[in-house]
Design an enzyme around this catalytic site. Sequence first.
Site, PDB file in Angstrom:
ATOM      1  N   LYS A 211       0.818  -1.209   0.000  1.00 34.00           N
ATOM      2  CA  LYS A 211       0.000   0.000   0.000  1.00 34.00           C
ATOM      3  C   LYS A 211       0.856   1.265   0.000  1.00 34.00           C
ATOM      4  O   LYS A 211       2.044   1.258   0.329  1.00 34.00           O
ATOM      5  CB  LYS A 211      -0.964  -0.005   1.190  1.00 34.00           C
ATOM      6  CG  LYS A 211      -2.114  -0.993   1.010  1.00 34.00           C
ATOM      7  CD  LYS A 211      -3.150  -0.875   2.100  1.00 34.00           C
ATOM      8  CE  LYS A 211      -4.332  -1.800   1.832  1.00 34.00           C
ATOM      9  NZ  LYS A 211      -5.351  -1.731   2.905  1.00 34.00           N
ATOM     10  N   ARG A 241      -3.326  -9.872   5.373  1.00 33.12           N
ATOM     11  CA  ARG A 241      -3.898 -10.011   4.028  1.00 33.12           C
ATOM     12  C   ARG A 241      -2.848  -9.527   3.035  1.00 33.12           C
ATOM     13  O   ARG A 241      -2.489  -8.346   3.037  1.00 33.12           O
ATOM     14  CB  ARG A 241      -5.185  -9.187   3.930  1.00 33.12           C
ATOM     15  CG  ARG A 241      -5.894  -9.232   2.585  1.00 33.12           C
ATOM     16  CD  ARG A 241      -7.162  -8.393   2.638  1.00 33.12           C
ATOM     17  NE  ARG A 241      -7.856  -8.376   1.360  1.00 33.12           N
ATOM     18  CZ  ARG A 241      -7.603  -7.517   0.379  1.00 33.12           C
ATOM     19  NH1 ARG A 241      -6.665  -6.583   0.533  1.00 33.12           N
ATOM     20  NH2 ARG A 241      -8.288  -7.570  -0.758  1.00 33.12           N
TER      21      ARG A 241
END
Length: 262
Positions: A211, A241
């Site tokens: 991210k 995740r």
Amino acid sequence: MIIGNKTFTGGTHVMAIINLTPNSFWAGSRATADSALFATEKAVKEGAEILDIGAQSTRPGYKEISAEEEIERFAKPVREIKKRFDIPVSVDTYFSFAARAALDGGADMINDVWGLTHDKDMAKVVAEYGASVCIMHNAKERLSGDIWAPILKFLQNAADLATDCGIDKNKICLDGGIGFAKDRQQNLELLQGYDRLSVLGYPLLLGTSRKSLFGGDVNDRLEPTLQSTRLAVKKGIMFVRVHDVKENVQAIKEAEYECGQR
């Protein structure tokens, strides 16, 4: 936590991302209905213990697609994966109509990036199927000031809604929502203090994989992702995740060794 026929009682476990979208922010995670089984086989071999199948990109500035289009993308892959692999399957959606279709197809969990608040029927549908749910913090406006009070309040209210609708407490996990309604500094603050969310009494899921909080190009974000996974082990976070299963599984093993868990 119970997901499908698996019970997770401790440690940190890998949830593999399989994106059935042509516009996910990292090309390496993209799959199609035809390639989803190959992606699943690879993830399982590399040590994934859960799959998270997404049919709609939630990257910044994404263009929303309908529940019907989501279903068109994930229905066949979910059915085929559940036929061929003994692994819990989560479907990433905030539409109750799509959630019902996913659960009809054999999915075990719904991963809702709006924490049961986008669709008033979502909690009821999850409860009806006796399914598990991941409740993520999100907001329409970026947080300002202290981030912890609004995040904790949102997650507590959503968890209460879930249990009030009949979802088993042992089938709920919480996600602080890194990358959603927060700027970079807020995301970093949340990551460093992530275990503060444990006060709510539910297992936690951490989603940092590649991210933008790590800066730079998405292709250069593997190492900081692995650092966040090692941090998750040290903080007792149950699920990470991720896109890169093999590397994150290894990072978990290394961190467990350092912490004396192996």
